[in-house]
Design an enzyme around this catalytic site. Structure first.
Site, short mmCIF file in Angstrom:
data_model
loop_
_atom_site.label_atom_id
_atom_site.label_comp_id
_atom_site.label_asym_id
_atom_site.label_seq_id
_atom_site.Cartn_x
_atom_site.Cartn_y
_atom_site.Cartn_z
N HIS A 147 0.83 -1.20 0.00
CA HIS A 147 0.00 0.00 0.00
C HIS A 147 0.88 1.26 0.00
O HIS A 147 0.61 2.22 -0.74
CB HIS A 147 -0.92 0.01 1.22
CG HIS A 147 -2.11 -0.91 1.09
ND1 HIS A 147 -1.98 -2.28 1.13
CD2 HIS A 147 -3.43 -0.65 0.91
CE1 HIS A 147 -3.17 -2.83 0.98
NE2 HIS A 147 -4.07 -1.87 0.85
N HIS A 198 1.07 -4.35 9.12
CA HIS A 198 2.50 -4.19 8.84
C HIS A 198 3.22 -3.66 10.06
O HIS A 198 2.62 -2.99 10.92
CB HIS A 198 2.74 -3.23 7.67
CG HIS A 198 2.43 -3.81 6.33
ND1 HIS A 198 3.23 -4.77 5.74
CD2 HIS A 198 1.41 -3.58 5.48
CE1 HIS A 198 2.71 -5.09 4.56
NE2 HIS A 198 1.61 -4.39 4.39
#
Length: 408
Positions: A147, A198
């Site tokens: 992303h 993450h």
């Protein structure tokens, strides 16, 4: 020479082929993973306390905010947004962003599966997967954050495009533009950590790799665009490139959906390149009408969307059906052993040896692909590639033809 393969095309394809042979011969994937995976894993574990501190502020508003932002910068969103950008008359921006997206997707997912580093452990970290897409993302490895990587590259290129083709802006407007981009990248990075998807290390790696890819792309994008719209051997070269990149992709430590994403977007890039190369002078040159202009008012643009979206969905369905029927036949004819993980029920859990019962065809047809490693290949990869190639081709070729006939 006219129609012949150029030096740089031969050099590119032979270099990738050489890398495939070298990586297989010297087991480079395993060697690189042995060096990088322990280092990254330690960093991910060390980042866990920071993630837990950030998640102490959890609430429904932040969950929804960061989940929505993650959807807005995800691959499915861009896949839906790019056709509309093509039909709005901004063909150059759309094709550049499509090819850049394919480049980002391949590099990012290759690094993920090469390193095979874990995401933050859940528990103790709370992982929020509000959509089916996020649930699939959670099945991938962690580093780098796709992303963040995609956001840096695509927004960075968008800013470059705006400043290059619409330069009538003062310093304040430019500062605001850069500020908004930096704010969005920051929010995406914080959001990926907050959602437990993450570690901080993954986010920093995603931003850093994104900046590196963007700098490379800004150096070569004009040459790539010129090749796509007016080069020689465009379709054959891109087909060879797609084929070799599939074999150059590293095998992950455990199966993940990352390679499936690559196959789909690689198909999109191939379909776009093939369609643009054939129809540039008709539908995609710099003089085509753009949305909100007198030649393309919003009502006509809305009509394009109403016609275009159902059409590309029908083409996607038909492409998949044709590929599911045709590819197993081609593979059996060439003697390529295949399996299917989901698309072809009769090949699930079994290997097609390329000799259908009662058929002597493989005796007479040379095994043109004898140079390939002798293993069973998942035919779903080819089906997915052709499915999305058909969809992308329809976006830039079939659908604009319909617009022309309907005076849209």
């Amino acid at each position: 020479m006219e129609g012949g393969i150029s030096f740089w095309q031969a050099l590119t394809l032979s270099s990738i082929a050489g890398w495939v042979v070298a990586a297989s011969t010297f087991d480079l994937t395993r060697r690189v993973r042995a060096l990088t995976q322990p280092l990254v894993t330690r960093r991910v574990i060390a980042d866990t306390p920071a993630i837990l501190r950030l998640q102490r502020s959890q609430n429904g508003f932040l969950d929804n905010l960061f989940s929505t932002l993650s959807c807005v910068v995800s691959v499915p969103f861009y896949t839906g947004f790019l056709p509309i950008l093509f039909w709005s008359g901004h063909s150059k921006l759309a094709r550049q962003m499509t090819l850049l997206m394919a480049f980002c997707d391949y590099i990012g997912n290759s690094i993920k599966d090469l390193v095979s580093a874990p995401r933050p452990s859940c528990p103790p970290v709370r992982r929020v997967t509000a959509t089916a897409d996020e649930k699939e993302n959670a099945m991938e490895y962690g580093l780098p954050s796709s992303h963040c990587l995609n956001t840096v590259c695509l927004l960075g290129y968008l800013v470059f495009y705006i400043l290059t083709y619409y330069p009538q802006r003062d310093g304040i407007e430019i500062a605001i533009l850069f500020g908004l981009v930096c704010l969005l990248v920051f929010l995406i990075g914080i959001g990926r950590v907050y959602l437990g998807m993450h570690s901080v290390t993954d986010v920093i790696a995603g931003i850093g790799i994104g900046l590196a890819i963007l700098s490379i792309w800004l150096t070569v994008h004009a040459y790539i665009d010129e090749f796509v719209i007016s080069g020689q051997n465009v379709t054959s070269f891109w087909a060879g490139l797609s084929f070799l990149l599939a074999f150059a992709y590293p095998t992950p430590e455990l199966p993940t959906p990352s390679f499936e994403y690559h196959a789909a977007f690689d198909g999109v890039a191939f379909g776009i390149v093939t369609g643009i190369q054939q129809t540039y002078i008709h539908f995609h040159h710099e003089g085509v009408p753009r949305v909100f202009s007198p030649q393309l008012p919003f009502t006509a643009f809305f009509g394009r969307i109403l016609v275009g979206i159902p059409t590309i969905l029908i083409v996607k369905f038909c492409s998949k059906a044709i590929a599911k029927w045709l590819l197993p036949i081609v593979c059996n004819t060439l003697g390529i052993p295949i399996i299917s993980s989901s698309y072809v029920p009769m090949l699930k859990g079994s290997i097609s040896k390329g000799k259908p019962e009662g058929s002597k065809q493989s005796v007479y047809v040379p095994k043109l692909v004898a140079f390939l490693p002798q293993k069973a290949y998942d035919v779903d990869t080819g089906i997915r590639f052709l499915q999305y190639a058909g969809l992308a081709w329809s976006v830039v070729d079939l659908v604009p033809s319909l617009f022309s006939h309907l005076n849209l």
